[in-house]
Design an enzyme around this catalytic site. Structure first.
Site, PDB file in Angstrom:
ATOM      1  N   GLN A   1       0.829  -1.211   0.000  1.00 11.28           N
ATOM      2  CA  GLN A   1       0.000   0.000   0.000  1.00 11.28           C
ATOM      3  C   GLN A   1       0.860   1.257   0.000  1.00 11.28           C
ATOM      4  O   GLN A   1       0.491   2.268  -0.613  1.00 11.28           O
ATOM      5  CB  GLN A   1      -0.919  -0.017   1.226  1.00 11.28           C
ATOM      6  CG  GLN A   1      -2.089   0.931   1.153  1.00 11.28           C
ATOM      7  CD  GLN A   1      -2.991   0.805   2.370  1.00 11.28           C
ATOM      8  OE1 GLN A   1      -3.029   1.685   3.228  1.00 11.28           O
ATOM      9  NE2 GLN A   1      -3.717  -0.290   2.461  1.00 11.28           N
TER      10      GLN A   1
ATOM     11  N   PRO B   1      -5.601  -5.499   4.969  1.00  9.18           N
ATOM     12  CA  PRO B   1      -6.362  -6.171   3.909  1.00  9.18           C
ATOM     13  C   PRO B   1      -5.727  -7.518   3.573  1.00  9.18           C
ATOM     14  O   PRO B   1      -4.504  -7.607   3.441  1.00  9.18           O
ATOM     15  CB  PRO B   1      -6.255  -5.212   2.720  1.00  9.18           C
ATOM     16  CG  PRO B   1      -5.788  -3.907   3.281  1.00  9.18           C
ATOM     17  CD  PRO B   1      -4.993  -4.238   4.501  1.00  9.18           C
TER      18      PRO B   1
ATOM     19  N   TYR C   1     -13.361  -0.513   3.444  1.00  9.25           N
ATOM     20  CA  TYR C   1     -11.918  -0.724   3.505  1.00  9.25           C
ATOM     21  C   TYR C   1     -11.203  -0.244   2.244  1.00  9.25           C
ATOM     22  O   TYR C   1      -9.972  -0.244   2.193  1.00  9.25           O
ATOM     23  CB  TYR C   1     -11.617  -2.205   3.779  1.00  9.25           C
ATOM     24  CG  TYR C   1     -12.197  -2.639   5.100  1.00  9.25           C
ATOM     25  CD1 TYR C   1     -11.541  -2.355   6.299  1.00  9.25           C
ATOM     26  CD2 TYR C   1     -13.433  -3.272   5.168  1.00  9.25           C
ATOM     27  CE1 TYR C   1     -12.088  -2.705   7.521  1.00  9.25           C
ATOM     28  CE2 TYR C   1     -13.989  -3.633   6.385  1.00  9.25           C
ATOM     29  CZ  TYR C   1     -13.313  -3.344   7.552  1.00  9.25           C
ATOM     30  OH  TYR C   1     -13.862  -3.688   8.767  1.00  9.25           O
TER      31      TYR C   1
ATOM     32  N   ASP D   1     -10.235   4.650   2.198  1.00  5.82           N
ATOM     33  CA  ASP D   1      -8.972   5.329   2.507  1.00  5.82           C
ATOM     34  C   ASP D   1      -7.905   5.055   1.460  1.00  5.82           C
ATOM     35  O   ASP D   1      -7.046   5.900   1.193  1.00  5.82           O
ATOM     36  CB  ASP D   1      -8.466   4.920   3.895  1.00  5.82           C
ATOM     37  CG  ASP D   1      -8.136   3.441   3.992  1.00  5.82           C
ATOM     38  OD1 ASP D   1      -9.080   2.634   3.961  1.00  5.82           O
ATOM     39  OD2 ASP D   1      -6.944   3.091   4.089  1.00  5.82           O
ATOM     40  N   GLN D   2      -7.967   3.870   0.824  1.00  4.42           N
ATOM     41  CA  GLN D   2      -6.941   3.519  -0.157  1.00  4.42           C
ATOM     42  C   GLN D   2      -7.058   4.339  -1.441  1.00  4.42           C
ATOM     43  O   GLN D   2      -6.073   4.520  -2.155  1.00  4.42           O
ATOM     44  CB  GLN D   2      -7.016   2.023  -0.480  1.00  4.42           C
ATOM     45  CG  GLN D   2      -6.728   1.133   0.719  1.00  4.42           C
ATOM     46  CD  GLN D   2      -6.638  -0.327   0.335  1.00  4.42           C
ATOM     47  OE1 GLN D   2      -5.768  -0.727  -0.441  1.00  4.42           O
ATOM     48  NE2 GLN D   2      -7.528  -1.142   0.866  1.00  4.42           N
TER      49      GLN D   2
ATOM     50  N   HIS E   1      -9.690   6.082   9.239  1.00  5.99           N
ATOM     51  CA  HIS E   1      -8.591   5.905   8.287  1.00  5.99           C
ATOM     52  C   HIS E   1      -8.771   6.845   7.094  1.00  5.99           C
ATOM     53  O   HIS E   1      -7.813   7.470   6.623  1.00  5.99           O
ATOM     54  CB  HIS E   1      -8.554   4.454   7.788  1.00  5.99           C
ATOM     55  CG  HIS E   1      -7.657   3.568   8.574  1.00  5.99           C
ATOM     56  ND1 HIS E   1      -7.991   3.089   9.817  1.00  5.99           N
ATOM     57  CD2 HIS E   1      -6.426   3.063   8.303  1.00  5.99           C
ATOM     58  CE1 HIS E   1      -7.010   2.327  10.272  1.00  5.99           C
ATOM     59  NE2 HIS E   1      -6.047   2.303   9.379  1.00  5.99           N
TER      60      HIS E   1
END
Length: 361
Positions: free
Chosen positions: A105, A132, A295, A298-299, A321
């Site tokens: 990430q 993850p 999830y 934020d990525q 996050h």
């Protein structure tokens, strides 16, 4: 290092975990901006750099030939001054169950702005708590990033679980000239609900079958006409040395929306509980018709901030996050994120990206 030219990021903001550090360092590498991150993981039981964060930090140091101060275990302050992004084959041996996906990430957005393709081989944990699972990166992150023009190939050579780790993955990254703006706002119609339930080591395949049957039963209960296909897998000893179990479920829609939900076995593993946990989470996303799961939020922030044009995503309640990622991205790039609640309770997150261009290609 000239302290006056170094942007300072507060690592204790909101959740006080590793998110601020990861995003700040990635953006520092991409933009060539020196950064100081203070109060790292201040809210965690063991504050400061963990093994995973230290490996990620040292990897980014190698990728950008950076000058670094504070790269040691439990350090609460890091100063990072990058140079240019170097394409290469990189290897990280964590010797622990440190999350492989969280290391990826940090590095993936950086390697997208290298001059040529890069390869990153990491050993550690593929499926561990508070990160993850590797299947999520393959089946959910990749299709979401395709909206931004991102392409990568992730191969699992061996699975690794807590506490021993020993998993190994290979990530091949194709560089981009720029990131496209992503529009993830239309849910569309559900095309498929699928997934994989896995176990390894001394755990019997019955655990994977229990996860499969419970997850499928729960989806059919909520959506009687919806097909749901979960594959139970018992990993061989060559593919996974130690005990581990979990499930990843995904939903794909006609609008190229891909949502994921997962559950990971702990010390006492009950396949029925894991199957129920993942299917209930996925069912909630389906009911609310969000386009980005909790999830993934934020990525995507770093990609939205760097993209050319306005990116928008429709998601659920923002996680800490995500709020942390937005805070760091706004400080590092100068872009402004707009967040609005819709009548159905979904959150619409958008920003006009920086339009960062890869000058190494």
């Amino acid at each position: 290092m000239d302290a006056e030219k170094m942007l300072e990021i507060d690592g204790s903001y909101l959740e006080g975990g590793g998110q601020a550090l990861r995003n700040a360092l990635s953006l520092s590498c991409i933009l060539g901006k020196p950064v100081r991150v203070v109060k790292i993981r201040a809210s965690r039981p063991s504050p400061g750099l963990s093994h995973q964060h230290l490996h990620g930090l040292n990897l980014l140091r190698d990728i950008t030939n950076a000058d670094v101060v504070g790269n040691y275990l439990l350090s609460s302050t890091v100063e990072f001054t990058p140079r240019t992004i170097l394409d290469n084959t990189y290897r990280v041996e964590t010797h622990t169950a440190a999350s492989i996906t969280l290391i990826y990430q940090m590095a993936l957005p950086v390697l997208l702005f290298a001059g040529r393709p890069s390869r990153l081989i990491v050993s550690g944990g593929t499926n561990v708590d508070f990160a993850p699972p590797v299947e999520y990166m393959q089946e959910v992150l990749l299709p979401n990033l395709k909206h931004f023009g991102v392409s990568f190939d992730l191969k699992v050579q061996r699975y690794g679980f807590y506490p021993r780790g020993q998993g190994r993955c290979q990530l091949d990254v194709q560089p981009v000239t720029k990131l496209n703006s992503g529009k993830l706002v239309a849910f569309g119609r559900i095309k498929s609900v699928s997934g994989v339930a896995y176990c390894a080591g001394r755990l019997p395949v019955n655990i994977a079958i229990d996860m499969q049957q419970t997850a499928q039963r729960e989806i059919h209960r909520l959506w009687p006409s919806q097909q749901c296909s979960i594959e139970p897998i018992k990993h061989s000893r060559q593919k996974a040395f130690h005990n581990g179990a979990g499930i990843l479920m995904t939903v794909n829609t006609t609008s190229d929306v891909v949502l994921g939900a997962s559950a990971l076995g702990k010390k006492r593993i009950d396949g029925h509980v894991l199957g129920s946990e993942a299917s209930c989470q996925l069912g909630d996303y389906m009911r609310k018709q969000v386009c980005v799961d909790d999830y993934m939020q934020d990525q995507l922030i770093i990609y939205m901030a760097l993209a050319v044009g306005r990116s928008t995503m429709r998601t659920g309640k923002l996680t800490n996050h995500t709020r942390t990622a937005i805070n760091v991205a706004e400080q590092m790039t100068g872009v402004k994120f707009d967040v609005a609640m819709e009548p159905g309770g979904q959150m619409l997150v958008s920003c006009k990206g920086l339009g960062h261009v890869n000058k190494l290609i």
